[in-house]
Design an enzyme around this catalytic site. Structure first.
Site, PDB file in Angstrom:
ATOM      1  N   ASP A 130       7.848  -7.199   2.874  1.00  0.00           N
ATOM      2  CA  ASP A 130       7.543  -7.367   1.293  1.00  0.00           C
ATOM      3  C   ASP A 130       8.162  -6.453   1.400  1.00  0.00           C
ATOM      4  OD1 ASP A 130       5.918  -4.644   2.676  1.00  0.00           O
ATOM      5  OD2 ASP A 130       4.293  -4.958   0.938  1.00  0.00           O
TER       6      ASP A 130
ATOM      7  N   LYS B  69      -3.746  -8.832  -1.290  1.00  0.00           N
ATOM      8  CA  LYS B  69      -3.616  -7.540  -1.943  1.00  0.00           C
ATOM      9  C   LYS B  69      -3.777  -7.940  -3.568  1.00  0.00           C
ATOM     10  CE  LYS B  69       0.957  -5.718  -0.915  1.00  0.00           C
ATOM     11  NZ  LYS B  69       1.365  -4.638  -0.520  1.00  0.00           N
TER      12      LYS B  69
ATOM     13  N   LYS C 240       5.518   2.078  -3.730  1.00  0.00           N
ATOM     14  CA  LYS C 240       6.879   2.280  -3.000  1.00  0.00           C
ATOM     15  C   LYS C 240       8.009   1.370  -3.546  1.00  0.00           C
ATOM     16  CE  LYS C 240       4.823   1.789   1.854  1.00  0.00           C
ATOM     17  NZ  LYS C 240       3.833   1.119   1.397  1.00  0.00           N
TER      18      LYS C 240
ATOM     19  N   ASP D  31       8.717  -2.817   0.265  1.00  0.00           N
ATOM     20  CA  ASP D  31       8.182  -1.648  -0.225  1.00  0.00           C
ATOM     21  C   ASP D  31       8.886  -0.500   0.734  1.00  0.00           C
ATOM     22  OD1 ASP D  31       6.298  -2.342   1.562  1.00  0.00           O
ATOM     23  OD2 ASP D  31       4.618  -1.870   0.649  1.00  0.00           O
ATOM     24  N   ARG D  32       9.314  -0.723   2.111  1.00  0.00           N
ATOM     25  CA  ARG D  32       9.837   0.155   3.310  1.00  0.00           C
ATOM     26  C   ARG D  32      11.152   0.439   2.408  1.00  0.00           C
ATOM     27  NH1 ARG D  32       6.122   0.901   7.817  1.00  0.00           N
ATOM     28  NH2 ARG D  32       4.167   0.787   6.965  1.00  0.00           N
TER      29      ARG D  32
ATOM     30  N   ASP E 240      11.635  -4.016   4.311  1.00  0.00           N
ATOM     31  CA  ASP E 240      10.970  -4.339   4.921  1.00  0.00           C
ATOM     32  C   ASP E 240      10.277  -5.912   4.930  1.00  0.00           C
ATOM     33  OD1 ASP E 240       8.814  -3.497   3.352  1.00  0.00           O
ATOM     34  OD2 ASP E 240       7.503  -3.233   4.552  1.00  0.00           O
TER      35      ASP E 240
ATOM     36  N   SER F 277       2.845  -7.119   5.078  1.00  0.00           N
ATOM     37  CA  SER F 277       4.402  -5.957   4.958  1.00  0.00           C
ATOM     38  C   SER F 277       5.195  -5.952   6.187  1.00  0.00           C
ATOM     39  CB  SER F 277       3.491  -4.572   4.532  1.00  0.00           C
ATOM     40  OG  SER F 277       4.233  -3.447   4.704  1.00  0.00           O
ATOM     41  N   HIS F 278       4.819  -5.094   6.385  1.00  0.00           N
ATOM     42  CA  HIS F 278       6.511  -5.244   7.628  1.00  0.00           C
ATOM     43  C   HIS F 278       5.478  -5.715   9.044  1.00  0.00           C
ATOM     44  CE1 HIS F 278       2.565  -2.019   8.328  1.00  0.00           C
ATOM     45  NE2 HIS F 278       2.979  -2.164   9.219  1.00  0.00           N
TER      46      HIS F 278
HETATM   47  C1  G16 Z   1       0.951   1.119   4.544  1.00  0.00           C
HETATM   48  C2  G16 Z   1       0.451   1.312   2.828  1.00  0.00           C
HETATM   49  C3  G16 Z   1       1.133   2.351   2.908  1.00  0.00           C
HETATM   50  C4  G16 Z   1       0.881   3.271   4.038  1.00  0.00           C
HETATM   51  C5  G16 Z   1       1.056   2.146   5.182  1.00  0.00           C
HETATM   52  C6  G16 Z   1      -0.312   3.407   6.661  1.00  0.00           C
HETATM   53  O1  G16 Z   1       2.070   0.350   4.202  1.00  0.00           O
HETATM   54  O2  G16 Z   1       0.765   0.416   2.027  1.00  0.00           O
HETATM   55  O3  G16 Z   1       1.123   3.606   1.577  1.00  0.00           O
HETATM   56  O4  G16 Z   1       1.890   4.552   4.220  1.00  0.00           O
HETATM   57  O5  G16 Z   1       0.800   1.645   5.272  1.00  0.00           O
HETATM   58  O6  G16 Z   1       0.624   2.199   7.636  1.00  0.00           O
HETATM   59  P1  G16 Z   1      -0.706   2.707   8.632  1.00  0.00           P
HETATM   60  O7  G16 Z   1      -2.559   3.294   8.413  1.00  0.00           O
HETATM   61  O8  G16 Z   1      -0.723   1.884   9.947  1.00  0.00           O
HETATM   62  O9  G16 Z   1      -0.657   4.417   9.601  1.00  0.00           O
HETATM   63  P2  G16 Z   1       2.328  -0.970   3.977  1.00  0.00           P
HETATM   64  O10 G16 Z   1       4.278  -1.183   4.030  1.00  0.00           O
HETATM   65  O11 G16 Z   1       2.622  -1.519   5.027  1.00  0.00           O
HETATM   66  O12 G16 Z   1       2.278  -1.536   2.326  1.00  0.00           O
END
Ligand code: G16
Length: 543
Positions: free
Chosen positions: A279, A126, A376, A281-282, A277, A113-114
Site C-alpha cells: 500500500d 482500515k 508513513k 507506506d513502507r 510495499d 499492506s505488506h
Molecule cells: C503496520 C503499522 C506500522 C507498524 C507495523 C508493525 O504496518 O502501520 O506502523 O510498525 O504494522 O507490524 P507488526 O505488528 O507486524 O510488527 P503496515 O505497513 O503493515 O501498515
C-alpha cells in the site's frame, strides 16, 4: 425506497490489529462479513450525514468488490459524497494526503499492506480519520465492540459505479466522484522537495532502480521518477499494480525484495535502490552494494533535514516506535530537540504531529514519514534520500558511514519467526514476563540487565494509556533485546526479536550486523527458549 436494511448475525473476530482488520480473502468473502465490519465502523462514527468519505486501496484481490459494497453502504448510511480513486488505486499515504486536502470526514483504505495478496491470501480494511491518520484505538475498539452485537446493515440497491472513468455520478443527494489518486500526492511532494534539483541529479547520470513489487506505488513512482524527474524509462520495475502482486510478497525487506537486493549487490548495480510495499507506506533504501537499516535511514534523514526544502527551517521533534533503534535519539540530542518513544503502530504518532511536537517519525518496520500527512510514506522517504544524495553528492554508503562516525553506530537487527503456533508464542511471552523480577541486575554474558519490563505508553497529548507493547530487556550499556508479537499477521503468530547494540568506536563500526550482534542473539534465544518453544532453529526473516 432503494435503501435496504439487511438482517445479519455478528462475527466474533473483527477486532482491528496494529493497522486495521486483516484476514484471509476467504474470511472476507463470507456472506455479510465485510458489510458487518463496515456497518460497525459507520455506527462508531457520529455526524457523517452529508459528509465526504475517501475510498481506495492497493489494488489487491477483492478491492473491486469491496469498493462497490462500501459505496452502496456509504450512501445508505448518509454520507453525501464518496471520493473513490480511479480503478481503486490509492496508496495509504495518498489517501492520507487526499483526506487532509479535501477536508474529508475520513477515508477507508482497502489493503493488507505488506501481506501477500490474491484469492488465497490476505485482504484488509482500515479507517483513517479527518486528520488523515489511522483511527486511534478508541475508535477501533468501538468498532470491535459494535461488531460483536451487530444484527443488520444498511445498503443501497443501486448499480455498480464505473470507477475506471474520472468524473461524478449523482444519485439523489449523493455523489460518487472518481478522482485521479496520483496527482494530489505528486503536488504535495513538489511542495516538500525541489524537483528541479532532483532533475539535475538524474541528468548528471545518477542511476537508480525502484522496485514497486507489483503493488500500489508503481504509478506514483513512474509519474514522479520517470515523468517528472527524467529518470530513464525502466528505472521503475514491477510498476503495474496486480491483484496478487504477481505472486510476490510485497514487503520491502532483504528477504521479500530479494530481486532488488541481488541487483543492488550485483556487478551492474546503480547508485541507489528502493522498494515500497503493498500500500505504499513502507520503504527500503539501498545503495550500490549497501543496505540501509530502516532505523539508520530515519536517523540519516533527520540529520540531513536541511537537504529538503520543506524541512529546511528545522525539526520540531522526532518520534520513533519503541523497538526502533536509538540512532534517532543521538540525532535529536545533537539537534537539541526531543525524541519521543511510542508503541509500534503509526497511529501513535498522530497526536504528536497534530500537537506540533514532531516533524519526522520512523519505525524499524521500514516506515518513515513526516507531518506532511499522517501516515508513513514510502515514496516520500525515497525522495528525501534523493535530496540528500543530490545535495551531498556522496554515495549512500559514504553518507551512512559518515553518520556512524559522527553519531556512533547502533548495530541493529530484527529476527522474525513467522507462522508459529499462537499458544507457543503466548507461552514464550508469559514465561519472559514471569522472569522480570529475577532479571533486574542479572548478568547475561557480558551484559547487565538494567530494566526488564513490558512497555507501556501514556500518550503525552491525550493521556490515554496503552499497555502490553513488548517485552524489553534493557542493558546498562544501552544495548537492548525486545520481544514482541506482530499485530499484523493473519495466520498463527509471528514473534519479532529486536536486537540493538551501540558502538561509538569508529574502528569497530564496519562489522556485519549479525556478527556484531551474535552475543545478543544467543542471549535472546537462551532467555526466551525460542528454539525449544517454537521448534524453529532459525528466524524466517532477518532484517
Ligand atoms: C503496520 C503499522 C506500522 C507498524 C507495523 C508493525 O504496518 O502501520 O506502523 O510498525 O504494522 O507490524 P507488526 O505488528 O507486524 O510488527 P503496515 O505497513 O503493515 O501498515
Amino acid at each position: 425506497m432503494f435503501i435496504k436494511t439487511v438482517a445479519s448475525t455478528p462475527f466474533s473476530d473483527q477486532r482491528p490489529g496494529t493497522s486495521g482488520l486483516r484476514k484471509k480473502v476467504s474470511v472476507f468473502e463470507q456472506p455479510n462479513y465485510l458489510e458487518n465490519f463496515v456497518q460497525a465502523l459507520f455506527n462508531s462514527l457520529s455526524g457523517v450525514t452529508g459528509k465526504t468519505l475517501v475510498l481506495g486501496g492497493d489494488g489487491r484481490y477483492y478491492n473491486d468488490t469491496a469498493i462497490q459494497t462500501i459505496i452502496k453502504m456509504a450512501l445508505a448510511n448518509g454520507f453525501g459524497r464518496v471520493m473513490v480513486a480511479k480503478d481503486g488505486i490509492l496508496s495509504t499515504p495518498a489517501a492520507s494526503c487526499v483526506i487532509r486536502k479535501y477536508q474529508a470526514f475520513g477515508g477507508i483504505i482497502l489493503s493488507a499492506s505488506h501481506n501477500p495478496g490474491g484469492k488465497d491470501d490476505d485482504f484488509g480494511i482500515k479507517y483513517n480519520t479527518s486528520n488523515g491518520g489511522p483511527a486511534p484505538e478508541k475508535i477501533t475498539e468501538a468498532i470491535y465492540a459494535r461488531s460483536k452485537t451487530l444484527n443488520s446493515y444498511r445498503i443501497a440497491d443501486i448499480d455498480d459505479v464505473d470507477i475506471s472513468v474520472l468524473g461524478e455520478t449523482k444519485i439523489g443527494d449523493f455523489t460518487v466522484e472518481v478522482f485521479d489518486g496520483i496527482s494530489d500526492y505528486v503536488e504535495l511532494m513538489k511542495t516538500l522537495f525541489d524537483f528541479s534539483d532532483l532533475k539535475k541529479l538524474f541528468a548528471s547520470g545518477f542511476t537508480m532502480r525502484y522496485d514497486a513489487l507489483n503493488a500500489v506505488t508503481g504509478p506514483y513512482a513512474r509519474r514522479i521518477l520517470e515523468e517528472e524527474l527524467g529518470a530513464p524509462k525502466g528505472t521503475v520495475v514491477n510498476g503495474t499494480p496486480l491483484p496478487d502482486f504477481g505472486g510476490k510478497h510485497p514487503d520491502p525487506n532483504l528477504t521479500y525484495a530479494k530481486d532488488l537486493v541481488d541487483y543492488m549487490f550485483g556487478d551492474n548495480a546503480p547508485d541507489f535502490g528502493a522498494a515500497s510495499d503493498g500500500d505504499g507506506d513502507r520503504n527500503m533504501i539501498l545503495g550500490n552494494h549497501f543496505y540501509v537499516n530502516p532505523s539508520d535511514s530515519l536517523a540519516v534523514i533527520c540529520a540531513n533535514y536541511q537537504s529538503a526544502k520543506g524541512y529546511a527551517d528545522g525539526l520540531l521533534g522526532i518520534a520513533r516506535s519503541m523497538p526502533t533503534s536509538q540512532a534517532a535519539n543521538k540525532v535529536a540530542d545533537a539537534l537539541g530537540i526531543k525524541c519521543y518513544e511510542t508503541p509500534t503502530g503509526w497511529k501513535f504518532f498522530g497526536n504528536l504531529m497534530d500537537a506540533d511536537k514532531v516533524t519526522i517519525c520512523g519505525e524499524e518496520s521500514f516506515g518513515t514519514g513526516s507531518n506532511h500527512i499522517r501516515e508513513k510514506d514510502g515514496v516520500w522517504a525515497v525522495l528525501f534520500w534523493l535530496n540528500i544524495l543530490a545535495s551531498r553528492r556522496q554515495s549512500v554508503s559514504e553518507i551512512v558511514t559518515d553518520h556512524w562516525q559522527k553519531f556512533g553506530r547502533n548495530y541493529y537487527s530484527r529476527h522474525d519467526y513467522e507462522g508459529i503456533d499462537s499458544t507457543a508464542a503466548n507461552g514464550l511471552m508469559e514465561n519472559l514476563q514471569s522472569k522480570f523480577a529475577s532479571l533486574k541486575g542479572a548478568k547475561l554474558g557480558d551484559y547487565t540487565v538494567d530494566i526488564a519490563d513490558n512497555f507501556a505508553y501514556i500518550d503525552p497529548i491525550d493521556g490515554s494509556e496503552t499497555t502490553n507493547q513488548g517485552v524489553r530487556i534493557l542493558f546498562t550499556d544501552g544495548s537492548r533485546i525486545i520481544y514482541r508479537l506482530s499485530g499484523t499477521g493473519t495466520s498463527g503468530a509471528t514473534l519479532r526479536v529486536y536486537l540493538e547494540k551501540y558502538e561509538p568506536d569508529t574502528a569497530k563500526q564496519n562489522q556485519d550486523a549479525q556478527s556484531a550482534l551474535s552475543d545478543l542473539i544467543k542471549i535472546a534465544d537462551d532467555l526466551a527458549g525460542i528454539a525449544s518453544r517454537t521448534g524453529m532453529e532459525k528466524p524466517t526473516v532477518i532484517t
